[in-house]
Every structure is written in structure tokens, then in C-alpha cells.
Write an enzyme that holds these catalytic residues in place. Structure first.
Site, PDB file in Angstrom:
ATOM      1  N   GLY A 146     -33.714  74.142  94.159  1.00 33.99           N
ATOM      2  CA  GLY A 146     -33.714  72.692  93.947  1.00 33.99           C
ATOM      3  C   GLY A 146     -34.744  72.003  94.807  1.00 33.99           C
ATOM      4  O   GLY A 146     -35.380  72.596  95.625  1.00 33.99           O
TER       5      GLY A 146
ATOM      6  N   TYR B 170     -46.846  71.549  97.261  1.00 33.89           N
ATOM      7  CA  TYR B 170     -45.817  72.160  98.102  1.00 33.89           C
ATOM      8  C   TYR B 170     -46.395  73.138  99.113  1.00 33.89           C
ATOM      9  O   TYR B 170     -45.710  73.543 100.037  1.00 33.89           O
ATOM     10  CB  TYR B 170     -44.776  72.906  97.253  1.00 33.89           C
ATOM     11  CG  TYR B 170     -43.798  71.996  96.544  1.00 33.89           C
ATOM     12  CD1 TYR B 170     -44.016  71.586  95.244  1.00 33.89           C
ATOM     13  CD2 TYR B 170     -42.652  71.565  97.192  1.00 33.89           C
ATOM     14  CE1 TYR B 170     -43.118  70.768  94.599  1.00 33.89           C
ATOM     15  CE2 TYR B 170     -41.741  70.742  96.554  1.00 33.89           C
ATOM     16  CZ  TYR B 170     -41.986  70.349  95.256  1.00 33.89           C
ATOM     17  OH  TYR B 170     -41.090  69.527  94.623  1.00 33.89           O
TER      18      TYR B 170
ATOM     19  N   PRO C  72     -39.291  75.096  93.468  1.00 34.34           N
ATOM     20  CA  PRO C  72     -39.786  75.603  94.743  1.00 34.34           C
ATOM     21  C   PRO C  72     -39.365  74.841  95.989  1.00 34.34           C
ATOM     22  O   PRO C  72     -39.658  75.283  97.093  1.00 34.34           O
ATOM     23  CB  PRO C  72     -41.306  75.463  94.574  1.00 34.34           C
ATOM     24  CG  PRO C  72     -41.476  74.246  93.732  1.00 34.34           C
ATOM     25  CD  PRO C  72     -40.262  74.167  92.834  1.00 34.34           C
ATOM     26  N   CYS C  73     -38.691  73.714  95.821  1.00 36.64           N
ATOM     27  CA  CYS C  73     -38.651  72.861  97.013  1.00 36.64           C
ATOM     28  C   CYS C  73     -37.699  73.342  98.105  1.00 36.64           C
ATOM     29  O   CYS C  73     -37.672  72.760  99.169  1.00 36.64           O
ATOM     30  CB  CYS C  73     -38.426  71.400  96.669  1.00 36.64           C
ATOM     31  SG  CYS C  73     -36.779  70.991  96.142  1.00 36.64           S
ATOM     32  N   ARG C  74     -36.946  74.414  97.873  1.00 41.26           N
ATOM     33  CA  ARG C  74     -36.172  74.967  98.981  1.00 41.26           C
ATOM     34  C   ARG C  74     -36.671  76.355  99.374  1.00 41.26           C
ATOM     35  O   ARG C  74     -35.958  77.123 100.003  1.00 41.26           O
ATOM     36  CB  ARG C  74     -34.692  75.032  98.609  1.00 41.26           C
ATOM     37  CG  ARG C  74     -34.026  73.674  98.606  1.00 41.26           C
ATOM     38  CD  ARG C  74     -32.532  73.818  98.427  1.00 41.26           C
ATOM     39  NE  ARG C  74     -31.880  72.567  98.118  1.00 41.26           N
ATOM     40  CZ  ARG C  74     -31.353  71.751  99.023  1.00 41.26           C
ATOM     41  NH1 ARG C  74     -31.415  72.060 100.292  1.00 41.26           N
ATOM     42  NH2 ARG C  74     -30.769  70.640  98.662  1.00 41.26           N
TER      43      ARG C  74
END
Lengths: 120, 270
Positions: free
Chosen positions: A120, B160, B219-221
């Protein structure tokens, strides 16, 4: 480990193939059905009170991860990750016996684990 | 609006304590809504403020990404694991790519009754080897397994500063899999977590370089599962190949296997 080893009370009753490792070795054998696994927490993962476990060679990484998750009482939204050789996540379908052959040393396989929300 | 607020905060920063406080404030705002663009910008600002990179940084610069991929690809070549590098013409951008044929139970696909004899021509030796009942005739192969085609791409995300896994999936007759079908083919080890929040895990996105619809693992974690591995390696004074570690974690979620030999045979870039 001998087949008649006592399981401690904290062992999951439905997981007879994962047992607390006895302190005595019953004798070296090339045909040992179980391997010794040492579980080490990383990040903010809870540390398991019992770190050393006897695990059947045929047990998969997924099955071990489920065992650890239940043992640590992780939430459903949390994902457990297991690393071998410090920085490689073995496939969930990989057998721990194979990991032991590749990465075991001093008669045991060291696995690091961490938990996260992950996605997430 | 949020970025303006961050800039105002930053202008009064003098000490590491201020940096930490600002980071915590922004983190709280961003993670509440999980806005990916903002998160990417937040990361860039924080990296800029941090000055020199933390040795165990979870972020990857593009040059290191390419170097890690090169080393990864060398081993893939050695073990014939099927990865290749795709360069975008006229740019220095590229990505790693691999196509896999994957047998699944016909009941997995909505149109299982349409599994026809013509599929047998497209079943490869590898797929047939996976069929348990080797003595069965081709008709039986067709009934036991359908075959899916998964195409995986490893891209670098500038916003990111980490790699991202894109993939597309289809049946052999070219029908793209639906999002529901792709979800149901997620490895059972990750399915429970996926069910808790499917929309923030695996979604359809436009491929940033090809402009075609792909699926993407969010991808954000990434740092949450990369940081422990990075810290471990650092503690042991070992350098690791970021791509090997990262792909070994995310790959199996979407049925991409990364053989164990990558762990020992691929070195870290200098």
C-alpha cells in the site's frame, strides 16, 4: 530429534512437525528428518520466547511463516517476511530442508523474520 | 497544499530534532491518505534534507538500479532463468522483463468449459512436465491444467526511488486476465493480507514506459520489508544486491519464482 521428544506446552498442537528443539542431540544422522532452525527477529518484530525449533525437512517456508504468525499472534493485516542468508526471501513453497542444505551452518539454519503492513 | 505546508516547515529547520519532527508530521499526514504522489515527493524532500544518504537507506538511485539489474541478468543468463533487458529506444531508460507460462486448474478461469483441443499445441515441455499424471493423454492435460502467460517487468520508479514490479497476465489465446482473476492467483501465503486491503496492494496501472495497461504491486511500503534486510546486511558488513533481495520478496506474491542461487551467486555493485 527423536520422534518421542516431548512437546512443550507452547507448541501448537496441530503442528507436530515443528517442535521445540531438545537440548540433547540424539546422535548425528544423515537421514535426520528434522533440522534445527534458529529464528531471529529483525526490525520491530516481536522476539519469540523460544527461538530454536526442530522442523521437518519437508516443511515449507509458508507453513513455517504461518506457524510464527500464529505464535506471535499477528493481526490479519500484518505480513510476516522470512529471510535466509540475511537478505534473501525464500519462496513460500521452498522446503526448509533445502534451505538447511544451502545455508545451514553449525548444524542449524538461521532465519530472520520481520513483520509489516507491507503493501500500500 | 500539503507540499506548501512542508516547505514552510522546512524553512524553519535548523537542527536534526526539527528534521525528525517535520518528518513525523508529514509522515502522519501522508500515511493517513496513502497518496502515492505525495509520498514520493515527501521522500524526495526528506532525502534532500538528510543531505548525505543514510548507509542503510531503503532508496535506490537509478544508476545502482541498473548495475544491480546487470548483475542479476548475468546470473539469469547462467541458469537460463529467462530475464532480459529492454531498452527504451532513444533513452537511457530500460527495464528487466521475463515471460512465464504457468499451469493453473481450469476451474480457476471463468471460461473453463472453453478449454479446447487447440490449446494442446501451445503447451510447452516445461508445462507438461508439471502435470502430475504423465501417462495421461493430451486431452487429460487440457482438462487438468489451463495455461496462463505472465509477463513481468522490473522498472525503476523515479518518484519513489525504488524498483517496482509490473506484470500482465493472459490466457494462451490472448484473453487478458481480469483483476479478480489475478487476485485469486496471488500466492496463498499473501492472500489473507491481500484480502484485508486489495485496492492498496495490487492494482491496474498504465505502464510508465510502454503506456499499456499492466498490473502493479504497490511500492510505497517497500522500505518496510527492505529496511530489515538492509540493516542486517550492514550489521554483518555484507553488501547486498538490492534487486535480488527486493525481487525475492515481491516476486512470489504474484507467482514469480526467484531461485535460491541468486542469493549466493549475484554480487552487489561496487
Amino acid at each position: 530429534m527423536s520422534d518421542n521428544a516431548e512437546s512443550p506446552t507452547e507448541t501448537q498442537k496441530d503442528d507436530p512437525s515443528i517442535q521445540h528443539a531438545a537440548t540433547e542431540h540424539t546422535g548425528a544422522s544423515d537421514e535426520k528428518k528434522k533440522i534445527d532452525v534458529l529464528l531471529k527477529a529483525v526490525g520491530d518484530a516481536p522476539i519469540m520466547k523460544t527461538k530454536k525449533w526442530s522442523v521437518e525437512r519437508g516443511r515449507t517456508v509458508q507453513s513455517l511463516a504461518q506457524f510464527i504468525s500464529r505464535f506471535l499472534k499477528l493481526e490479519a493485516s500484518e505480513q510476516l517476511f522470512i529471510y535466509v542468508n540475511q537478505s534473501f526471501a525464500p519462496s513460500p513453497d521452498q522446503e526448509v530442508g533445502v534451505l538447511f542444505e544451502c545455508f545451514g551452518s553449525d548444524g542449524k539454519l538461521v532465519l530472520h523474520y520481520c513483520k509489516s503492513q507491507a503493501w500500500g | 497544499m500539503l507540499i506548501c505546508a512542508v516547505v514552510l516547515e522546512l524553512s524553519s529547520i535548523k537542527t536534526p530534532q526539527h528534521v525528525k519532527r517535520t518528518r513525523d508530521l508529514v509522515q502522519a499526514k501522508v500515511s493517513g491518505g496513502c497518496s502515492h504522489k505525495l509520498r514520493g515527493q515527501y521522500n524526495e524532500i526528506m532525502m534532500f534534507m538528510a543531505g548525505e544518504r543514510n548507509p542503510a537507506s531503503c532508496y535506490l538511485d537509478e544508476r545502482t538500479f541498473r548495475l544491480c539489474c546487470q548483475l542479476f541478468l548475468q546470473h539469469s543468463e547462467t541458469i537460463q532463468d529467462g530475464w532480459s533487458w529492454e531498452q527504451i529506444k532513444g533513452t537511457d531508460e530500460g527495464f528487466m522483463k521475463k515471460t512465464v507460462l504457468m499451469p493453473v486448474k481450469p476451474s480457476f478461469l471463468h471460461k473453463q468449459h472453453e478449454c479446447s483441443m487447440q490449446d494442446e499445441n501451445m503447451v510447452t515441455d516445461d508445462v507438461q512436465a508439471n502435470v502430475e499424471d504423465e501417462t495421461a493423454g493430451v486431452q487429460a492435460v487440457c482438462e487438468i491444467h489451463a495455461v496462463l502467460r505472465y509477463e513481468y517487468h522490473v522498472l525503476y520508479s523515479c518518484s519513489y526511488q525504488i524498483p517496482v514490479l509490473y506484470f500482465r497476465a493472459s490466457t494462451l489465446d490472448g484473453r487478458p486476465l481480469s483483476l479478480e482473476e489475478v487476485w485469486s492467483n496471488v500466492h496463498p501465503n499473501y492472500r489473507q493480507r491481500l484480502q484485508k486491503g486489495p485496492w492498496d496492494t495490487l492494482t491496474q496501472q498504465e505502464h510508465p514506459l510502454l503506456g499499456q495497461p499492466f498490473f502493479m504491486l504497490h511500492p510505497c511500503r517497500t522500505e518496510e520489508f527492505m529496511k530489515p534486510a538492509l540493516d542486517l546486511a550492514q550489521a554483518e558488513n555484507k553488501r547486498m544486491n538490492y534487486i535480488v533481495t527486493w525481487l525475492s520478496v515481491v516476486g512470489p506474491v504474484v507467482r514469480l519464482d526467484v531461485p535460491l542461487s541468486y542469493s549466493t551467486e549475484v554480487s552487489a555493485p561496487d
